[in-house]
Design a protein around this motif. Structure first.
Motif, short mmCIF file in Angstrom:
data_model
loop_
_atom_site.label_atom_id
_atom_site.label_comp_id
_atom_site.label_asym_id
_atom_site.label_seq_id
_atom_site.Cartn_x
_atom_site.Cartn_y
_atom_site.Cartn_z
N LYS A 9 0.93 -1.16 -0.10
CA LYS A 9 -0.19 -0.19 0.10
C LYS A 9 0.96 1.81 0.02
CE LYS A 9 -3.82 -2.01 2.49
NZ LYS A 9 -4.89 -2.21 3.56
N LEU A 12 2.10 1.75 -3.50
CA LEU A 12 2.23 2.54 -4.62
C LEU A 12 1.25 3.74 -3.97
CD1 LEU A 12 -1.11 -0.91 -4.44
CD2 LEU A 12 0.57 0.11 -6.01
N VAL A 13 1.10 4.07 -3.13
CA VAL A 13 0.56 5.45 -2.54
C VAL A 13 1.60 6.36 -3.40
CG1 VAL A 13 0.64 7.11 -0.74
CG2 VAL A 13 -0.81 4.62 -0.89
N VAL A 15 4.32 5.79 -5.56
CA VAL A 15 4.55 6.28 -6.13
C VAL A 15 3.72 6.69 -7.07
CG1 VAL A 15 3.36 4.54 -8.64
CG2 VAL A 15 5.82 3.18 -7.47
N VAL A 16 2.21 6.94 -7.11
CA VAL A 16 1.48 8.06 -7.30
C VAL A 16 1.61 9.29 -7.24
CG1 VAL A 16 -0.86 8.55 -6.50
CG2 VAL A 16 -0.75 6.29 -7.20
N ILE A 17 2.15 8.92 -5.74
CA ILE A 17 2.72 10.81 -5.70
C ILE A 17 4.04 11.23 -6.06
CG2 ILE A 17 3.42 11.97 -3.52
CD1 ILE A 17 1.75 11.06 -1.66
N CYS A 18 4.31 10.42 -6.09
CA CYS A 18 5.93 10.76 -7.41
C CYS A 18 5.90 10.74 -8.64
CB CYS A 18 7.37 9.79 -6.45
SG CYS A 18 7.60 9.30 -4.42
N SER A 19 5.13 9.82 -9.05
CA SER A 19 5.23 9.61 -10.39
C SER A 19 4.25 10.65 -10.97
CB SER A 19 5.32 8.52 -10.64
OG SER A 19 3.91 7.55 -10.72
N LEU A 20 2.71 11.24 -10.55
CA LEU A 20 1.65 11.92 -11.09
C LEU A 20 1.52 13.01 -10.33
CD1 LEU A 20 -0.43 8.72 -11.38
CD2 LEU A 20 0.80 9.78 -13.22
N VAL A 21 1.49 12.96 -9.03
CA VAL A 21 1.15 14.82 -8.62
C VAL A 21 2.24 14.84 -8.32
CG1 VAL A 21 0.55 15.32 -6.45
CG2 VAL A 21 -0.53 13.29 -7.02
#
Length: 189
Positions: A9, A12-13, A15-21
């Motif tokens: 978890k 995944l969090v 990955v979303v923060i570092c690669s999208l946000v």
């Protein structure tokens, strides 16, 4: 198993923060900067002639020369020479630059040449010169362009950028902007 699920978890969090946000946030901040995140361009006669923060190669006598570049002004390969002042190759390169400068600027004495005119910057892409380095080139540029030295010197004076808040950093001149202004004067004559 409990620790394994927690780590999945967390991964995944992140990955979303570092690669999208984070990239989206940086992109939005970039849009608010001068140039909209694409760099500050210099435009002449309706077309982009260069970038304000990247040094350009000028070798013609009718232009002010910028600081030498260890990477031949290639922004993709920004770097210094990494050679020290006792390196024989480096000393030869500097002497060659001094000799070339003296040939193109008759009447200038070796000891009057500012060091920045014969040594490359750490990035190899320095877009600015000190006013002293511009003033030492005024005679050559004026003679080549058929202008008075006073008129060229006045143009140099107009392009001096003072230190931030009057104390932070040196006075400087953007070589590309100065040369574009010279060309604009020439096209009006």
């Amino acid at each position: 198993m409990k620790n394994f699920l927690i780590s999945i978890k967390l991964t995944l969090v992140l990955v979303v923060i570092c690669s999208l946000v984070f990239p989206a946030l940086i992109s939005m901040v970039g849009k608010l900067t001068p140039g909209g995140g694409k760099g500050e361009t210099v435009v002449a006669h309706g077309r982009v002639v260069g970038y304000e923060k990247i040094g350009q190669k000028f070798t013609a006598d009718k232009y002010f020369w910028g600081r030498p570049s260890a990477v031949d002004y290639n922004a993709a390969g920004s770097a210094g020479s990494n050679k020290g002042p006792s390196n024989p190759d480096y000393l030869k390169t500097v002497q060659d630059r001094i000799d070339s400068f003296l040939v193109h600027n008759p009447g200038v004495k070796k000891e009057d040449i500012p060091a920045e005119m014969v040594t490359a910057s750490g990035s190899g892409l320095d877009p600015d010169l000190s006013p002293e380095s511009a003033y030492i080139q005024v005679k050559r540029v004026a003679e080549t362009r058929g202008m008075t030295a006073d008129k060229v010197k006045a143009l140099v004076d107009e392009h001096i950028e003072k230190p931030l808040l009057g104390i932070l950093g040196p006075s400087k001149i953007n070589v590309l902007k100065l040369n574009v202004a010279l060309d604009e004067i020439g096209s009006r004559r």
